[in-house]
Design a protein around this motif. Structure first.
Motif, short mmCIF file in Angstrom:
data_model
loop_
_atom_site.label_atom_id
_atom_site.label_comp_id
_atom_site.label_asym_id
_atom_site.label_seq_id
_atom_site.Cartn_x
_atom_site.Cartn_y
_atom_site.Cartn_z
N ALA A 31 40.42 37.52 30.24
CA ALA A 31 39.85 36.62 31.25
C ALA A 31 40.53 36.82 32.60
O ALA A 31 39.88 36.82 33.66
N GLY A 32 41.85 36.99 32.59
CA GLY A 32 42.57 37.22 33.83
C GLY A 32 42.19 38.52 34.50
O GLY A 32 42.14 38.61 35.73
N ILE A 33 41.91 39.54 33.70
CA ILE A 33 41.54 40.84 34.27
C ILE A 33 40.16 40.78 34.91
O ILE A 33 39.97 41.19 36.07
N VAL A 34 39.17 40.26 34.17
CA VAL A 34 37.81 40.27 34.70
C VAL A 34 37.66 39.32 35.89
O VAL A 34 36.80 39.54 36.76
N SER A 35 38.50 38.28 35.96
CA SER A 35 38.42 37.39 37.11
C SER A 35 38.98 38.05 38.38
O SER A 35 38.52 37.74 39.49
N GLN A 36 39.94 38.94 38.22
CA GLN A 36 40.55 39.62 39.37
C GLN A 36 39.77 40.88 39.76
O GLN A 36 39.87 41.33 40.92
#
Length: 444
Positions: free
Chosen positions: A396-401
């Motif tokens: 989730a942190g990767i795709v949000s960034q």
């Protein structure tokens, strides 16, 4: 990963097909337990020696096969799987040989009458093989016992690496004994079939691999000497930086590759990722994390001027691919290959749009500051996540960034469990499996 899975599954299927072609009537007219047992003994013997021969061939580190598998880490993973499969098959083969004898002794199974052995031409090779059967059975049995012990030790993580390095070569001796066992006890008629030709090639190659293993030689990168010219201790994160000047003969390397280093001949070579880009200057940098007894003791053992042995470079974790978008993920000391790539891009940009995520449980402000400077020089966006402060990095942190992550190649280096979680999460969201690149390297 899929390539080595396909090879691992296809190889025994190919051996089985050759065995069936070589003996199409193997299962016809079988009458009774011992008739089935004899056929299965031959089949398990073919599979066992074939799989072990393939594993021994891989110990040569053939460069052409390494390229097709996607790197030496994949080759070693396949070698390990084949070793486990070989152990399982040989255990089944041994049980087929010994189990009925135990059942007969217990009175639970009645041995049938053995058919008379055919008369063989005097002085023929077939007759010589027949005379060696008893000896070959004994050699194979004791080689099997020794191989089981050595393979189990290789799989036990708490067995010290130094002892693993010293004992694992003895498997080559066991293998040579099992080749003799197989050559003598394989049905003589098989040698004139494609199965016989295939097994002969496999065992010949395996014997070459076994002899070279005993001599500590292989087909991979050449060994050269080097000298330690710098040591930088980073106690806050438990890392030792080691700068080595290689002797003439180092061929250069690509960012992301690794080398085997022997700091101590008794300990043997360990793989370490190269943390510096190659500019033609004879200087290699390695970052060594204190993860075990050996690496924890290195700061006290090494000094400027220490002589080491280098071998390499190896690996295909080299940031190649058609995608103009890349996502890099370095977990802990897994940041190392990305440091080399940052240096390379700092002097020769490739025009790719790159985000680098560095997730770490230990934080050193000076180290992070240097990382930020190199990322800025390489025009790479850096995201640092300190676990106690930011929590562990997740999908989730990767795709949000990175909103356009679906167009990216993802390069991961770090703990295996962390990598599997990221990979599985991205694949569930639709990332093609071929776009996720991960080092699988394990020495055992």
């Amino acid at each position: 990963m899929r390539v080595i899975q396909r090879v691992f599954l296809a190889f025994p299927v190919l051996l089985t097909a050759l065995w069936i072609l070589g003996d199409p009537g193997a299962f016809s007219g079988l009458n009774g337990f011992f008739a089935w047992r004899n056929v299965l003994m031959q089949y398990s013997g073919v599979l066992g020696i074939g799989v072990m021969s393939f594993a021994m061939l891989l110990s040569l580190r053939p460069a052409w096969f390494e390229r097709r598998l996607g790197g030496l880490d994949k080759l070693y993973r396949l070698h390990r799987w084949l070793g486990i499969a070989g152990l399982s098959i040989t255990v089944a083969h041994w049980l087929l040989a010994q189990g009925p004898k135990w059942l007969v002794q217990l009175g639970w199974l009645q041995r049938g009458n053995r058919p008379p052995r055919p008369l063989l031409p005097e002085g023929s090779l077939q007759q010589w093989f027949a005379h060696q059967r008893g000896f070959a059975e004994g050699v194979g049995e004791w080689a099997f016992y020794a191989a089981v012990v050595l393979m189990l030790l290789a799989l036990v993580k708490w067995f010290p690496y130094r002892r693993f390095f010293q004992t694992h070569r003895l498997l080559a001796v066991c293998y040579l004994a099992l080749v003799f066992h197989s050559v003598v006890l394989l049905r003589f008629e098989y040698w004139s079939t494609p199965l016989g030709a295939g097994l002969a090639l496999l065992m010949a190659g395996g014997c070459v691999g076994a002899v070279m293993a005993l001599l500590r030689r292989h087909l991979g990168g050449r060994r050269i000497r080097g000298r330690v010219i710098g040591l930088q201790r980073q106690p806050e994160i438990g890392v030792l930086g080691v700068d080595i000047e290689p002797d003439a003969g180092w061929p250069g390397h690509e960012a992301g590759q690794f080398a085997f280093i022997s700091f101590d001949d008794a300990e043997g070579p360990h793989p370490f990722t190269i943390a510096s880009a190659w500019s033609g200057e004879p200087r290699l940098r390695f970052l060594i994390k204190a993860l075990g007894d050996y690496t924890r003791l290195l700061p006290g053992r090494l000094h400027v001027g220490s002589v080491v042995t280098l071998e390499g470079p190896y690996g295909r974790f080299t940031f190649e691919g058609d995608a103009r978008r890349q996502i890099w993920i370095g977990g802990g000391i897994g940041i190392t290959p990305f440091l080399a790539r940052l240096q390379a891009l700092g002097s020769a940009p490739d025009g790719r749009d790159i985000d680098l995520f560095h997730s770490t449980a230990q934080y050193d402000p000076d180290v992070i500051a240097r990382l930020q400077r190199e990322a800025t020089a390489a025009k790479v966006r850096l995201h640092v996540l300190w676990d106690p402060r930011d929590g562990r990095l997740d999908v989730a942190g990767i795709v949000s960034q990175v909103p356009d992550w679906r167009e990216a190649d993802v390069w991961f280096c770090g703990p295996g469990g962390f990598g599997r979680a990221i990979r599985d999460g991205l694949l569930r969201l639709g990332l093609p499996a071929g776009r996720f690149h991960q080092e699988l390297f394990e020495m055992r």
